[in-house]
Design an enzyme around this catalytic site. Structure first.
Site, mmCIF file in Angstrom:
data_model
loop_
_atom_site.group_PDB
_atom_site.id
_atom_site.type_symbol
_atom_site.label_atom_id
_atom_site.label_comp_id
_atom_site.label_asym_id
_atom_site.label_seq_id
_atom_site.Cartn_x
_atom_site.Cartn_y
_atom_site.Cartn_z
ATOM 1 N N ASP A 1 0.882 -1.177 0.000
ATOM 2 C CA ASP A 1 0.000 0.000 0.000
ATOM 3 C C ASP A 1 0.914 1.219 0.000
ATOM 4 O O ASP A 1 1.622 1.486 0.987
ATOM 5 C CB ASP A 1 -0.896 -0.027 1.252
ATOM 6 C CG ASP A 1 -1.882 1.139 1.280
ATOM 7 O OD1 ASP A 1 -1.603 2.194 0.666
ATOM 8 O OD2 ASP A 1 -2.933 0.996 1.925
ATOM 9 N N VAL A 2 0.902 1.986 -1.101
ATOM 10 C CA VAL A 2 1.864 3.084 -1.247
ATOM 11 C C VAL A 2 1.614 4.236 -0.272
ATOM 12 O O VAL A 2 2.455 5.128 -0.149
ATOM 13 C CB VAL A 2 1.927 3.627 -2.697
ATOM 14 C CG1 VAL A 2 2.381 2.549 -3.679
ATOM 15 C CG2 VAL A 2 0.598 4.234 -3.130
ATOM 16 N N GLY B 1 -3.472 5.069 -8.112
ATOM 17 C CA GLY B 1 -4.414 6.175 -7.920
ATOM 18 C C GLY B 1 -5.804 5.665 -7.617
ATOM 19 O O GLY B 1 -6.187 4.583 -8.047
ATOM 20 N N TYR C 1 -10.115 14.279 -5.759
ATOM 21 C CA TYR C 1 -9.295 13.772 -6.870
ATOM 22 C C TYR C 1 -8.517 14.906 -7.555
ATOM 23 O O TYR C 1 -7.301 14.825 -7.735
ATOM 24 C CB TYR C 1 -10.200 13.060 -7.869
ATOM 25 C CG TYR C 1 -9.468 12.365 -8.978
ATOM 26 C CD1 TYR C 1 -8.786 11.169 -8.756
ATOM 27 C CD2 TYR C 1 -9.432 12.895 -10.274
ATOM 28 C CE1 TYR C 1 -8.105 10.526 -9.778
ATOM 29 C CE2 TYR C 1 -8.762 12.259 -11.304
ATOM 30 C CZ TYR C 1 -8.108 11.073 -11.052
ATOM 31 O OH TYR C 1 -7.428 10.440 -12.062
ATOM 32 N N LYS D 1 -4.448 15.666 -7.701
ATOM 33 C CA LYS D 1 -3.711 15.662 -8.966
ATOM 34 C C LYS D 1 -3.011 17.010 -9.213
ATOM 35 O O LYS D 1 -1.920 17.056 -9.789
ATOM 36 C CB LYS D 1 -4.649 15.302 -10.124
ATOM 37 C CG LYS D 1 -5.176 13.858 -10.042
ATOM 38 C CD LYS D 1 -4.033 12.843 -10.006
ATOM 39 C CE LYS D 1 -4.518 11.415 -10.132
ATOM 40 N NZ LYS D 1 -3.405 10.427 -10.116
HETATM 41 N N1 NAD Z 1 -8.365 6.030 -16.373
HETATM 42 C C1 NAD Z 1 -8.413 7.341 -16.596
HETATM 43 O O1 NAD Z 1 -9.270 7.836 -17.338
HETATM 44 C C2 NAD Z 1 -7.385 8.236 -15.960
HETATM 45 C C3 NAD Z 1 -7.346 9.575 -16.365
HETATM 46 C C4 NAD Z 1 -6.407 10.420 -15.798
HETATM 47 C C5 NAD Z 1 -5.523 9.937 -14.853
HETATM 48 N N2 NAD Z 1 -5.573 8.623 -14.474
HETATM 49 C C6 NAD Z 1 -4.601 8.185 -13.462
HETATM 50 O O2 NAD Z 1 -3.857 7.091 -13.967
HETATM 51 C C7 NAD Z 1 -3.440 6.254 -12.881
HETATM 52 C C8 NAD Z 1 -3.849 4.816 -13.167
HETATM 53 O O3 NAD Z 1 -5.274 4.798 -13.230
HETATM 54 P P1 NAD Z 1 -6.099 3.602 -13.860
HETATM 55 O O4 NAD Z 1 -7.200 4.227 -14.633
HETATM 56 O O5 NAD Z 1 -5.183 2.598 -14.514
HETATM 57 O O6 NAD Z 1 -6.752 3.019 -12.539
HETATM 58 P P2 NAD Z 1 -6.955 1.505 -12.057
HETATM 59 O O7 NAD Z 1 -7.938 1.554 -10.932
HETATM 60 O O8 NAD Z 1 -7.283 0.652 -13.240
HETATM 61 O O9 NAD Z 1 -5.506 1.139 -11.525
HETATM 62 C C9 NAD Z 1 -4.985 1.752 -10.378
HETATM 63 C C10 NAD Z 1 -4.159 0.722 -9.634
HETATM 64 O O10 NAD Z 1 -3.689 1.325 -8.431
HETATM 65 C C11 NAD Z 1 -3.771 0.372 -7.400
HETATM 66 N N3 NAD Z 1 -3.825 1.066 -6.106
HETATM 67 C C12 NAD Z 1 -4.835 1.820 -5.617
HETATM 68 N N4 NAD Z 1 -4.518 2.289 -4.402
HETATM 69 C C13 NAD Z 1 -3.277 1.801 -4.101
HETATM 70 C C14 NAD Z 1 -2.402 1.945 -2.986
HETATM 71 N N5 NAD Z 1 -2.740 2.668 -1.925
HETATM 72 N N6 NAD Z 1 -1.217 1.305 -3.029
HETATM 73 C C15 NAD Z 1 -0.864 0.576 -4.124
HETATM 74 N N7 NAD Z 1 -1.641 0.408 -5.204
HETATM 75 C C16 NAD Z 1 -2.835 1.021 -5.200
HETATM 76 C C17 NAD Z 1 -5.055 -0.387 -7.701
HETATM 77 O O11 NAD Z 1 -5.107 -1.638 -7.042
HETATM 78 C C18 NAD Z 1 -4.990 -0.513 -9.224
HETATM 79 O O12 NAD Z 1 -4.305 -1.681 -9.627
HETATM 80 C C19 NAD Z 1 -4.092 6.838 -11.626
HETATM 81 O O13 NAD Z 1 -3.153 7.637 -10.955
HETATM 82 C C20 NAD Z 1 -5.225 7.685 -12.174
HETATM 83 O O14 NAD Z 1 -5.611 8.718 -11.307
HETATM 84 C C21 NAD Z 1 -6.481 7.771 -15.011
#
Ligand code: NAD
Length: 229
Positions: A28-29, A57, A120, A124
């Site tokens: 857990d980060v 995230g 959120y 960010k």
């Molecule tokens: N999907 C989008 O549209 C989008 C847009 C802009 C930014 N982002 C950013 O991109 C990044 C990846 O998002 P995603 O869409 O792949 O999300 P996702 O939910 O598919 O993947 C996020 C991963 O983070 C892990 N995670 C969550 N909390 C954690 C913690 N405390 N410690 C360790 N691991 C943890 C989850 O288990 C998951 O595997 C995030 O930072 C998100 O905010 C996503």
């Protein structure tokens, strides 16, 4: 790879199928002791760290008045504290070689405010500034820090929080009329980690099909790009 979800880690580890170059650790980060223990294991296996991508995230989309302090802390805990803690632990290892690249993952929600994103969006925006702090302080010892701000991307997170109506609104507002793919984000991250980006430090790169550039846009004008109204 660090993640809280063991199933996700196992699946990705199996897909990559490269035990010499892949280490999957449950972590857990947002928890300092877990981060330090994980980075110690990374150093033990590989002997050095060339790049860190702070990608973990979470999102809670609620109005300001309905967002509980616990929800606010939960989002900030992973999205901001996580990046701070992982960076701090990795910097100690990177310093030994006076070389390294940190890529933080923000969002267009960190560049401009939008509805329901008090936790959120704030997390960010903060990670974008954290990146600049890192770039200024660590550039002098050969460690670069940059941030990628994705627009909407087809991932588990967006499937969870974007309804059909929201998806259609995004298609309408993004100049390229679609979501990005994880591969398109990864390509930008890979570039920033690589020697090709050796003099790029402290930058925020939006990977968003032109979403940030378009601002709010005027739907009626967009439908009549030939000039007729
Ligand atoms: N999907 C989008 O549209 C989008 C847009 C802009 C930014 N982002 C950013 O991109 C990044 C990846 O998002 P995603 O869409 O792949 O999300 P996702 O939910 O598919 O993947 C996020 C991963 O983070 C892990 N995670 C969550 N909390 C954690 C913690 N405390 N410690 C360790 N691991 C943890 C989850 O288990 C998951 O595997 C995030 O930072 C998100 O905010 C996503």
């Amino acid at each position: 790879m660090l993640d809280t979800e063991t199933a996700t880690l196992k699946q990705t580890e199996q897909a990559l199928n490269d035990s010499a170059r892949v280490l999957a650790l449950q972590c857990d980060v947002s928890v300092p002791a877990q981060v330090q223990a994980a980075i110690d294991q990374v150093e033990k296996k590989f002997g050095r760290i060339d790049a860190l991508v702070n990608n973990a995230g979470v999102a809670v989309f609620k109005p300001i008045g309905e967002t509980t302090f616990e929800e606010f802390r939960y989002v900030l805990g992973t999205n901001l504290d996580g990046a701070f803690l992982c960076s701090q632990a990795c910097i100690e290892v990177m310093k030994k070689n006076r070389h390294g690249s940190i890529v933080n993952i923000a969002s267009i929600s960190g560049l401009r405010a939008s509805t329901l994103r008090v936790a959120y969006g704030t997390s960010k925006a903060a990670i974008i500034h954290l990146t600049k702090q890192q770039a200024v302080e660590l550039g002098t010892i050969g460690i670069r820090a940059n941030v990628v701000a994705p627009g909407p991307v087809d991932t588990e997170m967006s499937k969870l929080v974007h309804s059909v109506a929201i998806r259609s609104d995004y298609y309408d507002t993004i100049p390229m009329n679609r979501y990005g793919t994880p591969e398109e984000i990864a390509n930008a991250v890979g570039f920033l980690c690589s020697p090709e980006a050796a003099f790029i430090n402290g930058q925020c790169l939006a990977v968003d099909g032109g979403f940030d550039a378009s601002g709010v846009g005027i739907p009626t004008l967009r439908k009549h790009q030939d000039g007729s109204i």
